[in-house]
Design an enzyme around this catalytic site. Structure first.
Site, mmCIF file in Angstrom:
data_model
loop_
_atom_site.group_PDB
_atom_site.id
_atom_site.type_symbol
_atom_site.label_atom_id
_atom_site.label_comp_id
_atom_site.label_asym_id
_atom_site.label_seq_id
_atom_site.Cartn_x
_atom_site.Cartn_y
_atom_site.Cartn_z
ATOM 1 N N ARG A 170 0.851 -1.189 0.000
ATOM 2 C CA ARG A 170 0.000 0.000 0.000
ATOM 3 C C ARG A 170 0.889 1.241 0.000
ATOM 4 O O ARG A 170 1.726 1.392 0.892
ATOM 5 C CB ARG A 170 -0.905 0.009 1.236
ATOM 6 C CG ARG A 170 -1.707 1.278 1.375
ATOM 7 C CD ARG A 170 -2.626 1.256 2.586
ATOM 8 N NE ARG A 170 -3.397 2.491 2.639
ATOM 9 C CZ ARG A 170 -3.391 3.356 3.673
ATOM 10 N NH1 ARG A 170 -2.678 3.109 4.759
ATOM 11 N NH2 ARG A 170 -4.094 4.452 3.625
ATOM 12 N N HIS B 265 -2.962 10.880 0.793
ATOM 13 C CA HIS B 265 -2.431 10.636 2.137
ATOM 14 C C HIS B 265 -1.838 11.972 2.616
ATOM 15 O O HIS B 265 -0.653 12.065 2.929
ATOM 16 C CB HIS B 265 -1.421 9.493 2.122
ATOM 17 C CG HIS B 265 -1.209 8.835 3.468
ATOM 18 N ND1 HIS B 265 -1.387 7.489 3.675
ATOM 19 C CD2 HIS B 265 -0.839 9.338 4.665
ATOM 20 C CE1 HIS B 265 -1.119 7.191 4.945
ATOM 21 N NE2 HIS B 265 -0.770 8.303 5.567
ATOM 22 N N GLU C 250 -7.696 8.530 6.213
ATOM 23 C CA GLU C 250 -8.012 9.154 7.492
ATOM 24 C C GLU C 250 -8.529 10.593 7.393
ATOM 25 O O GLU C 250 -7.859 11.540 7.846
ATOM 26 C CB GLU C 250 -6.780 9.117 8.415
ATOM 27 C CG GLU C 250 -6.241 7.712 8.654
ATOM 28 C CD GLU C 250 -5.139 7.661 9.712
ATOM 29 O OE1 GLU C 250 -4.629 8.717 10.104
ATOM 30 O OE2 GLU C 250 -4.805 6.552 10.158
ATOM 31 N N ASN D 285 -7.641 1.916 9.872
ATOM 32 C CA ASN D 285 -6.322 2.006 10.511
ATOM 33 C C ASN D 285 -6.538 1.939 12.008
ATOM 34 O O ASN D 285 -7.328 2.719 12.558
ATOM 35 C CB ASN D 285 -5.619 3.317 10.160
ATOM 36 C CG ASN D 285 -5.273 3.405 8.681
ATOM 37 O OD1 ASN D 285 -5.344 2.407 7.955
ATOM 38 N ND2 ASN D 285 -4.904 4.589 8.222
ATOM 39 N N TYR E 166 -4.624 1.621 15.862
ATOM 40 C CA TYR E 166 -3.411 1.634 16.689
ATOM 41 C C TYR E 166 -3.704 1.404 18.163
ATOM 42 O O TYR E 166 -2.963 0.727 18.847
ATOM 43 C CB TYR E 166 -2.664 2.964 16.510
ATOM 44 C CG TYR E 166 -2.064 3.069 15.121
ATOM 45 C CD1 TYR E 166 -0.825 2.503 14.849
ATOM 46 C CD2 TYR E 166 -2.765 3.671 14.082
ATOM 47 C CE1 TYR E 166 -0.291 2.552 13.576
ATOM 48 C CE2 TYR E 166 -2.228 3.720 12.797
ATOM 49 C CZ TYR E 166 -0.995 3.156 12.558
ATOM 50 O OH TYR E 166 -0.466 3.185 11.293
ATOM 51 N N GLU F 83 -3.705 -0.185 8.135
ATOM 52 C CA GLU F 83 -2.518 0.193 8.915
ATOM 53 C C GLU F 83 -2.662 -0.367 10.315
ATOM 54 O O GLU F 83 -3.723 -0.227 10.928
ATOM 55 C CB GLU F 83 -2.380 1.720 9.066
ATOM 56 C CG GLU F 83 -1.951 2.446 7.848
ATOM 57 C CD GLU F 83 -1.787 3.944 8.100
ATOM 58 O OE1 GLU F 83 -1.556 4.357 9.260
ATOM 59 O OE2 GLU F 83 -1.914 4.703 7.125
HETATM 60 C C1 FCB Z 1 -1.588 7.124 10.740
HETATM 61 C C2 FCB Z 1 -1.106 7.646 9.407
HETATM 62 C C3 FCB Z 1 0.240 7.108 8.989
HETATM 63 C C4 FCB Z 1 1.192 6.998 10.143
HETATM 64 C C5 FCB Z 1 0.556 6.281 11.312
HETATM 65 C C6 FCB Z 1 1.452 6.087 12.493
HETATM 66 O O1 FCB Z 1 -2.477 8.046 11.289
HETATM 67 O O2 FCB Z 1 -2.038 7.338 8.410
HETATM 68 O O3 FCB Z 1 0.720 7.913 7.959
HETATM 69 O O4 FCB Z 1 1.674 8.227 10.478
HETATM 70 O O5 FCB Z 1 -0.599 6.963 11.711
#
Ligand code: FCB
Length: 457
Positions: free
Chosen positions: A84, A128, A173, A299, A301, A353
Site C-alpha cells: 500500500r 495521504h 483518514e 487504521n 493503533y 494500517e
Molecule cells: C496514521 C497515518 C500514517 C502513520 C501512522 C502512524 O495516522 O495514516 O501515515 O503516520 O498513523
C-alpha cells in the site's frame, strides 16, 4: 521468544486473505522539489517554527524516490501479497489543477510495474494528506472547489494506472486531515478553526463519493474504497459525564464518518453539538457520500478512553505503552471490527494500517524489536478473532514497511519493520520483519496444504 497465534484463529484466515505492508508518499519519498514536483501543504507546514518535534522535514525522508528498485526488492523479500503506497498529488499535478507532470507520473508507473513484476498487488491511495499548496491557497479542503479538483485528479490517475492497480483508496483518514489539520492545528495545514474542520470533513467525504461515481463511470477496474482511522471509545469511569463525553467522541471520530458513508446521514447528536459549526451540505451531497464501496479500510493503533475532566491518564491502564505513548490494546481491534459489522452494512474490511513505534537500537546489523513483533502478532490474532466471529475481513497491512517521517513527530518515532539509518539511508530488516516474513511463509504453506497445524514462529 516465540509469538504464537492460536491455531483456531489462524485457521479462520481465508485462502485469499491479503497480507501487506504500507507507506505513504510524503513520509518516504523525499525528492520534495525534484523533477517538476510542486509544493504540498506538508512542505509548507514543516517550515513553521515548532511544528515538527525535531524541526525536520520530508525533503530527503527515506530517499525512496531515488532508491525505488532497492525498495521494491526489499518489499518482495518480505513475501507480502500487497504493497500500500500513496501518490503525491503535487508530484503528478504540481498545482492540483491543469498541467500534468509526466516525470512524476513516470515514477508511479515504474513503481506499479515493479510491484507487478515481483508478483505484488499495488494498493494505491490518492490522498495521504500532501495536498498541493496551490489548492490550499484557494481554501484547501475547507473550500468546495477542491472537491472537483480531487475528482479530476482521481480520474486522471485511473486513466494512467487503474488498469494495473488492485485497489484505489480515495482518502487516508479524513478525521486526521479535518480535526488535526483544521481544528487542533497540530498537522498541516495548521488551522485552529472548528467550523473549517467540519466543512473540510464534509468535502473530503463528498469528494470520495463523487470520485467513486466518476471512476466507475469511466470503467475503472480497481476496487474502490476509503480508509478511516477508527477506535472503540469508552468512558474512563461509570460517571454519567464521562459516558456523555465518550459518546460525543465516538460521534466525532466514528459515527461522523460511518453514518454518512453507510446510512446517508450525519449523526443528530453531533450536529446538535456543533450548532453553528455544522457543515454546509448541498442537496444530493449525502446521497453521493453514500455511494457503495468495494472495501472499507481501517487504521487501528489503540483504543480511546475519555474523561469529562481532561485527558485520561493512559499510564493507569496497566497495559504496555508504545513510544507514541499509545496503549497496546489488541482486543479493541476485535471489538471495533465486530461493531462495524453489526451496526453498519459494511463491505469487505481491510486493516490498512497497524503497527507500533518503539525505541529501536541497531546493534551488529540486528534490531531486536520483540515488543513490535508482539504487537503485530497480537493484532493479527485480533483480526483472526473477528473473522472467527463472522466479520468479512479481506486483508491486513503492517504500518510501516520502513522507519519514516512520522509527521509532527519527525524522525524520532520509528514505526518500520525495516530500520532506516538516516545518516546513510541504509535499510536493515528488524526482527519483526524477519518474523513477518516467516509468518507469511507459513501462511502460504498452510494455504497450500489447507492444514490447521499450530504455527509458532
Ligand atoms: C496514521 C497515518 C500514517 C502513520 C501512522 C502512524 O495516522 O495514516 O501515515 O503516520 O498513523
Amino acid at each position: 521468544m516465540t509469538f504464537a497465534i492460536p491455531p483456531a484463529t489462524l485457521a479462520s484466515f481465508p485462502q485469499d486473505f491479503v497480507w501487506g505492508v504500507a507507506t505513504s508518499a510524503y513520509q518516504i519519498e523525499g525528492a520534495a522539489a525534484e523533477d517538476g514536483k510542486g509544493p504540498s501543504i506538508w512542505d509548507d507546514f514543516c517550515r513553521v517554527p515548532g511544528a515538527i518535534a525535531d524541526a525536520s522535514d520530508g525533503l530527503v525522508a527515506c530517499d525512496h524516490y531515488h532508491r525505488l528498485e532497492e525498495d521494491l526488492d526489499l518489499i518482495a523479500s518480505l513475501g507480502v501479497d500487497a504493497y500500500r503506497f500513496s501518490v503525491s498529488w503535487p508530484r503528478v499535478q504540481p498545482t492540483g489543477a491543469g498541467a500534468w507532470n509526466e516525470q512524476g507520473v513516470g515514477f508511479y508507473d515504474r513503481l506499479v510495474d515493479g510491484l507487478l513484476a515481483r508478483g505484488i498487488q499495488p494498493y494505491l491511495t490518492l490522498n495521504h494528506w500532501d495536498l498541493p499548496s496551490a489548492l490550499q491557497a484557494q481554501g484547501g479542503w475547507a473550500a468546495r472547489s477542491t472537491v472537483q479538483r480531487f475528482v479530476d485528479y482521481a480520474c486522471r490517475m485511473d486513466r494512467r494506472l487503474g488498469d494495473r492497480v488492485r485497489a484505489i483508496t480515495t482518502h487516508n483518514e479524513p478525521w486526521v486531515v479535518a480535526t488535526l489539520g483544521h481544528e487542533t492545528g497540530v498537522f498541516a495545514p495548521g488551522l485552529k478553526d472548528r467550523r473549517s474542520a467540519v466543512q473540510a470533513a464534509h468535502h473530503l467525504l463528498l469528494s470520495h463519493g463523487l470520485a467513486l461515481q466518476a471512476l466507475r463511470a469511466q470503467g475503472c477496474k480497481a476496487q474502490l474504497g476509503l480508509v478511516l482511522n477508527l477506535s472503540p471509545i469508552g468512558p474512563a469511569t461509570d460517571r454519567p459525564d464521562d459516558a456523555a463525553a465518550a459518546r460525543l467522541e465516538d460521534g466525532r471520530l466514528v459515527r461522523w464518518y460511518m453514518d454518512p458513508l453507510f446510512k446517508g446521514e450525519y449523526p443528530a447528536d453531533v450536529l446538535q453539538h456543533l450548532g453553528a459549526d455544522a457543515p454546509q451540505v448541498h442537496e444530493g451531497d449525502l446521497r453521493a457520500i453514500a455511494t457503495p464501496m468495494d472495501f472499507l479500510g481501517i487504521n487501528y493503533y489503540t483504543r480511546g478512553v475519555v474523561s469529562a475532566r481532561g485527558d485520561w491518564d493512559v499510564t493507569t491502564s496497566g497495559h504496555a505503552l508504545t513510544d507514541m505513548g499509545w496503549e497496546v490494546y489488541p482486543r479493541g481491534l476485535t471489538e471495533l471490527l465486530l461493531r462495524l459489522h453489526r451496526d453498519w452494512q459494511v463491505p469487505p474490511l481491510f486493516v490498512k494500517e497497524n503497527g507500533a513505534a518503539f525505541k529501536d537500537t541497531l546493534v551488529g546489523g540486528r534490531v531486536h524489536d520483540a515488543e513490535r513483533t508482539d504487537y503485530i502478532a497480537r493484532h493479527i490474532a485480533a483480526v483472526g478473532e473477528a473473522l472467527r466471529q463472522g466479520v468479512p475481513m479481506a486483508g491486513y497491512m503492517v504500518w510501516s514497511l520502513m522507519d519514516n517521517f512520522e509527521w509532527a513527530s519527525g524522525y524520532a518515532k520509528r514505526f518500520g519493520i525495516v530500520h532506516v539509518d538516516y545518516a546513510t539511508l541504509a535499510r536493515t530488516p528488524k526482527d519483526s520483519a524477519l518474523w513477518y516474513r516467516e509468518f507469511l511463509r507459513q501462511q502460504r504453506a498452510r494455504r497450500a496444504t489447507a492444514s490447521t497445524e499450530p504455527v509458532e514462529v
